[in-house]
Design a protein around this motif. Structure first.
Motif, PDB file in Angstrom:
ATOM      1  N   LEU A   1      32.381 -45.285  11.514  1.00  0.00           N
ATOM      2  CA  LEU A   1      32.792 -44.814  12.858  1.00  0.00           C
ATOM      3  C   LEU A   1      34.391 -45.343  13.029  1.00  0.00           C
ATOM      4  O   LEU A   1      34.620 -46.713  12.784  1.00  0.00           O
ATOM      5  CB  LEU A   1      32.005 -45.553  14.063  1.00  0.00           C
ATOM      6  CG  LEU A   1      30.524 -44.935  14.139  1.00  0.00           C
ATOM      7  CD1 LEU A   1      29.849 -45.623  15.269  1.00  0.00           C
ATOM      8  CD2 LEU A   1      30.251 -43.496  13.849  1.00  0.00           C
TER       9      LEU A   1
ATOM     10  N   VAL B   1      35.061 -38.927  10.672  1.00  0.00           N
ATOM     11  CA  VAL B   1      33.750 -39.803  10.356  1.00  0.00           C
ATOM     12  C   VAL B   1      33.115 -39.639   8.958  1.00  0.00           C
ATOM     13  O   VAL B   1      32.496 -38.783   8.664  1.00  0.00           O
ATOM     14  CB  VAL B   1      32.495 -39.591  11.550  1.00  0.00           C
ATOM     15  CG1 VAL B   1      31.385 -40.272  11.146  1.00  0.00           C
ATOM     16  CG2 VAL B   1      33.098 -39.667  12.844  1.00  0.00           C
TER      17      VAL B   1
ATOM     18  N   GLN C   1      24.853 -39.762  17.755  1.00  0.00           N
ATOM     19  CA  GLN C   1      26.399 -40.106  17.624  1.00  0.00           C
ATOM     20  C   GLN C   1      26.966 -39.004  17.234  1.00  0.00           C
ATOM     21  O   GLN C   1      26.971 -37.967  17.692  1.00  0.00           O
ATOM     22  CB  GLN C   1      26.000 -41.335  16.401  1.00  0.00           C
ATOM     23  CG  GLN C   1      25.823 -40.740  15.159  1.00  0.00           C
ATOM     24  CD  GLN C   1      26.002 -42.106  14.354  1.00  0.00           C
ATOM     25  OE1 GLN C   1      25.539 -43.184  14.259  1.00  0.00           O
ATOM     26  NE2 GLN C   1      27.156 -41.661  13.320  1.00  0.00           N
TER      27      GLN C   1
ATOM     28  N   THR D   1      34.846 -46.435  18.070  1.00  0.00           N
ATOM     29  CA  THR D   1      34.289 -47.895  18.244  1.00  0.00           C
ATOM     30  C   THR D   1      35.113 -48.687  19.320  1.00  0.00           C
ATOM     31  O   THR D   1      34.655 -49.481  19.826  1.00  0.00           O
ATOM     32  CB  THR D   1      34.581 -48.572  17.065  1.00  0.00           C
ATOM     33  OG1 THR D   1      35.829 -48.884  16.721  1.00  0.00           O
ATOM     34  CG2 THR D   1      33.693 -48.243  15.904  1.00  0.00           C
TER      35      THR D   1
END
Length: 266
Positions: free
Chosen positions: A238, A212, A17, A243
């Motif tokens: 996030l 983040v 991620q 998102t």
């Protein structure tokens, strides 16, 4: 060496991620003097990408800590300055945020308004940069700056991280927190739509830079004289710029990760 073996477990490719690493794994006191450790680990992470679910990956753990050169799982480097409480390193680290389109959910992507057939895979990268840490009785603080040198994303990130170790019987617990600022190029490559995809009819999504935050807790427990059980949990918060991406899982605002491993020191 506890510091580097635990770092190797926390810094796993399963963190696919916005970051390449769990922030607090490297912020640990030096509890052992072993130069080498070898082990295995399993990592599971809730993927933020649409329809991918949970990524589970086994991997080997190999760490080395020399007077100048170190290797810690998927990262390594050179100590440029190493004092009693301050360390400055030149570092190189793998970034495992990439994905294959075939691993995502076509139905979930379509619900987000994207045809998977028009998308490109995202490659992993290799980051190079500097990291400085300050250690004391209150814990350890680290500041790092890394840039992609493989031109996968062409982006960079700046991270600030803090952790402190506590003893609970024979077990060491390390709670921590961190925050990462990711450049617009980095965020767009992994969460936006690329120019070639837009040319095929995919809606343009260029989210810009993103911040983040993350919290985590790691642990280590000796199993005899040379063996250790170690692992940790983390949660990444996030931001909406990630998102809201058409590549992201709907109604998701974070990503949790679990790691567990065993190492032997030499």
């Amino acid at each position: 060496m506890f510091r580097t073996t635990l770092f190797a477990t926390l810094l796993l490719p399963a963190v696919a991620q916005a970051q390449s690493a769990s922030p607090t794994g490297d912020l640990l006191p030096r509890l052992d003097d072993d130069r080498w450790s070898i082990g295995v680990a399993v990592a599971a992470r809730q993927s933020p990408y649409a329809g991918e679910g949970t990524r589970v990956r086994p991997l080997p753990l190999v760490t080395y800590e020399g007077d100048r050169i170190f290797w810690r799982g998927v990262s390594g480097g050179v100590h440029l300055f190493r004092g009693d409480s301050v360390t400055v390193d030149a570092v190189v680290a793998g970034r495992f945020d990439g994905f294959k389109i075939k691993d995502l959910g076509r139905r979930e992507l379509l619900a987000n308004g994207i045809d998977a057939a028009r998308l490109e895979d995202r490659d992993d990268g290799l980051d190079v940069g500097l990291a400085a840490s300050v250690r004391g009785r209150a814990g350890e603080f680290k500041l790092s700056a890394l840039a992609d040198v493989t031109d996968a994303s062409g982006g960079y990130e700046i991270a600030a991280e803090y952790a402190r170790a506590f003893k609970w019987g024979r077990t060491t617990l390390i709670p921590g927190a961190g925050v990462r600022w990711m450049s617009a190029d980095l965020v767009r490559y992994y969460y936006g739509t690329l120019d070639e995809e837009v040319a095929r009819g995919v809606a343009r999504y260029a989210p810009g830079s993103a911040v983040v935050p993350q919290v985590s807790i790691a642990f280590s427990r000796p199993l005899g004289e040379k063996w250790k059980l170690l692992g940790g949990l983390d949660y990444k918060f996030l931001p909406s710029r990630i998102t809201d991406s058409p590549l992201s899982e709907p109604d998701s605002d974070g990503s949790a990760g679990l790691r567990i491993g065993i190492t032997r020191s030499f």
